[in-house]
Motif scaffolding. Structure first.
Motif, PDB file in Angstrom:
ATOM      1  N   PHE A   1      -1.209   4.642   6.952  1.00  0.00           N
ATOM      2  CA  PHE A   1       0.237   4.410   6.997  1.00  0.00           C
ATOM      3  C   PHE A   1       0.869   4.705   5.642  1.00  0.00           C
ATOM      4  O   PHE A   1       1.946   5.313   5.559  1.00  0.00           O
ATOM      5  CB  PHE A   1       0.523   2.966   7.408  1.00  0.00           C
ATOM      6  CG  PHE A   1       1.976   2.582   7.269  1.00  0.00           C
ATOM      7  CD1 PHE A   1       2.905   2.935   8.239  1.00  0.00           C
ATOM      8  CD2 PHE A   1       2.418   1.865   6.156  1.00  0.00           C
ATOM      9  CE1 PHE A   1       4.242   2.591   8.110  1.00  0.00           C
ATOM     10  CE2 PHE A   1       3.750   1.517   6.017  1.00  0.00           C
ATOM     11  CZ  PHE A   1       4.671   1.881   6.995  1.00  0.00           C
ATOM     12  N   ALA A   2       0.211   4.276   4.565  1.00  0.00           N
ATOM     13  CA  ALA A   2       0.743   4.496   3.220  1.00  0.00           C
ATOM     14  C   ALA A   2       0.835   5.980   2.906  1.00  0.00           C
ATOM     15  O   ALA A   2       1.827   6.445   2.328  1.00  0.00           O
ATOM     16  CB  ALA A   2      -0.137   3.788   2.189  1.00  0.00           C
ATOM     17  N   LYS A   3      -0.190   6.752   3.277  1.00  0.00           N
ATOM     18  CA  LYS A   3      -0.174   8.190   3.068  1.00  0.00           C
ATOM     19  C   LYS A   3       1.000   8.836   3.804  1.00  0.00           C
ATOM     20  O   LYS A   3       1.729   9.671   3.259  1.00  0.00           O
ATOM     21  CB  LYS A   3      -1.484   8.812   3.547  1.00  0.00           C
ATOM     22  CG  LYS A   3      -2.714   8.426   2.762  1.00  0.00           C
ATOM     23  CD  LYS A   3      -2.776   9.150   1.437  1.00  0.00           C
ATOM     24  CE  LYS A   3      -4.077   8.870   0.708  1.00  0.00           C
ATOM     25  NZ  LYS A   3      -4.102   9.477  -0.637  1.00  0.00           N
ATOM     26  N   CYS A   4       1.163   8.449   5.058  1.00  0.00           N
ATOM     27  CA  CYS A   4       2.224   9.014   5.886  1.00  0.00           C
ATOM     28  C   CYS A   4       3.605   8.599   5.374  1.00  0.00           C
ATOM     29  O   CYS A   4       4.528   9.415   5.306  1.00  0.00           O
ATOM     30  CB  CYS A   4       2.038   8.586   7.333  1.00  0.00           C
ATOM     31  SG  CYS A   4       3.138   9.405   8.491  1.00  0.00           S
ATOM     32  N   ALA A   5       3.738   7.333   4.992  1.00  0.00           N
ATOM     33  CA  ALA A   5       5.024   6.832   4.492  1.00  0.00           C
ATOM     34  C   ALA A   5       5.424   7.541   3.197  1.00  0.00           C
ATOM     35  O   ALA A   5       6.597   7.859   2.985  1.00  0.00           O
ATOM     36  CB  ALA A   5       4.944   5.327   4.272  1.00  0.00           C
TER      37      ALA A   5
ATOM     38  N   GLU B   1       0.833  -1.198   0.000  1.00  0.00           N
ATOM     39  CA  GLU B   1       0.000   0.000   0.000  1.00  0.00           C
ATOM     40  C   GLU B   1       0.872   1.254   0.000  1.00  0.00           C
ATOM     41  O   GLU B   1       0.592   2.226  -0.719  1.00  0.00           O
ATOM     42  CB  GLU B   1      -0.920   0.000   1.220  1.00  0.00           C
ATOM     43  CG  GLU B   1      -2.019   1.041   1.182  1.00  0.00           C
ATOM     44  CD  GLU B   1      -3.093   0.765   0.155  1.00  0.00           C
ATOM     45  OE1 GLU B   1      -3.831   1.705  -0.192  1.00  0.00           O
ATOM     46  OE2 GLU B   1      -3.186  -0.394  -0.307  1.00  0.00           O
ATOM     47  N   ALA B   2       1.948   1.239   0.797  1.00  0.00           N
ATOM     48  CA  ALA B   2       2.861   2.386   0.838  1.00  0.00           C
ATOM     49  C   ALA B   2       3.577   2.566  -0.493  1.00  0.00           C
ATOM     50  O   ALA B   2       3.738   3.696  -0.977  1.00  0.00           O
ATOM     51  CB  ALA B   2       3.880   2.194   1.963  1.00  0.00           C
ATOM     52  N   ARG B   3       3.965   1.464  -1.090  1.00  0.00           N
ATOM     53  CA  ARG B   3       4.655   1.542  -2.382  1.00  0.00           C
ATOM     54  C   ARG B   3       3.746   2.127  -3.455  1.00  0.00           C
ATOM     55  O   ARG B   3       4.145   3.012  -4.215  1.00  0.00           O
ATOM     56  CB  ARG B   3       5.122   0.145  -2.785  1.00  0.00           C
ATOM     57  CG  ARG B   3       5.787   0.086  -4.162  1.00  0.00           C
ATOM     58  CD  ARG B   3       5.992  -1.338  -4.607  1.00  0.00           C
ATOM     59  NE  ARG B   3       6.450  -1.406  -5.986  1.00  0.00           N
ATOM     60  CZ  ARG B   3       6.498  -2.515  -6.702  1.00  0.00           C
ATOM     61  NH1 ARG B   3       6.107  -3.658  -6.151  1.00  0.00           N
ATOM     62  NH2 ARG B   3       6.921  -2.499  -7.945  1.00  0.00           N
TER      63      ARG B   3
END
Length: 262
Positions: A113-117, A21-23
């Motif tokens: 988490f993905a948005k923040c990462a 999701e972060a990628r």
């Protein structure tokens, strides 16, 4: 795969979900040229115009190009956090994308988490580019310790202002989010001394600056180069932590209220 395995993913599966999701979020922002080029380009352009041209200038023993590196590093990482989350999340909410995500087995926390990462990743990219420009063209000298502390503070600062982006996304309609963020982000940056050294600003503005979270982040960044103000570092850290908790607390209340009214 059984239904139970889908509803209760293993730790390994959860890690893979968060990572993917972060990628994908990072790749999406990178391919959105209006975001990636502006977010990276503006702090680089301003640093070249106002920092690199003063590479041989000193004011009271302060190397201006090095001083401005700290300021525009904060300016860049704050922008990536506010626009990446404030605008991105607001658009997702308006399009119903978050509801679709929540209806899937994916943990809701993975989305945030993905948005923040992604915001942290862009912050690190911006600070790395600014540092490279400063070293290559601005006669800036950094020790490995200073560089490591800069990157560490970039991660912390990105997370802090991601909380502000979250609150803006919950309060502001998608079509108004970019304008509202600019109305908040640009004055805060100027008044905190991110564009010009705060010592050059009117005295009454210098007294107003400590009210702003951007000021405390910039002073923590400047303290790495021993250019910080007379306040203790604990005061700056407490202000930044308090700001983050306040943003998250208000965001949580608004989110739960939206849930109850849905």
């Amino acid at each position: 795969m059984s239904t139970a395995a889908i509803l209760h993913p293993t730790t390994t599966n959860s890690v893979r979900i968060y990572r993917k999701e972060a990628r994908y979020e990072f790749v999406k922002l990178l391919r959105t040229r209006s975001f990636s080029l502006a977010t990276i380009g503006f702090p680089v352009m301003f640093y070249v115009l106002f920092g690199i041209v003063n590479k041989h200038s000193y004011e009271g023993g302060v190397h201006i190009a090095k001083y401005m590196l700290a300021g525009y590093a904060c300016f860049g990482l704050i922008g990536s956090a506010l626009f990446g989350i404030g605008v991105g999340l607001s658009s997702d909410l308006a399009a119903g994308w978050l509801e679709l995500k929540r209806s899937s087995p994916m943990p809701v926390a993975a989305y945030l988490f993905a948005k923040c990462a992604a915001a942290v990743a862009f912050g690190l990219i911006i600070v790395s580019i600014l540092t490279l420009i400063g070293i290559s063209f601005g006669d800036v000298h950094l020790s490995p310790s200073e560089l490591f502390k800069m990157l560490g503070l970039t991660i912390v600062g990105s997370i802090c202002f991601a909380s502000m982006g979250l609150l803006i996304a919950l309060l502001v309609p998608a079509n108004a989010a970019p304008g509202i963020i600019n109305l908040i982000y640009l004055p805060m940056s100027y008044l905190s001394g991110l564009w010009v050294p705060i010592q050059f600003m009117p005295r009454w503005l210098q007294h107003f600056a400590p009210v702003l979270p951007t000021y405390h982040l910039s002073q923590l960044m400047l303290s790495i180069f021993h250019y910080g103000d007379s306040m203790s570092l604990i005061t700056h850290w407490n202000a930044l932590i308090g700001f983050t908790l306040l943003m998250l607390g208000i965001s949580s209340l608004i989110f739960h209220r939206k849930e109850q009214n849905a």
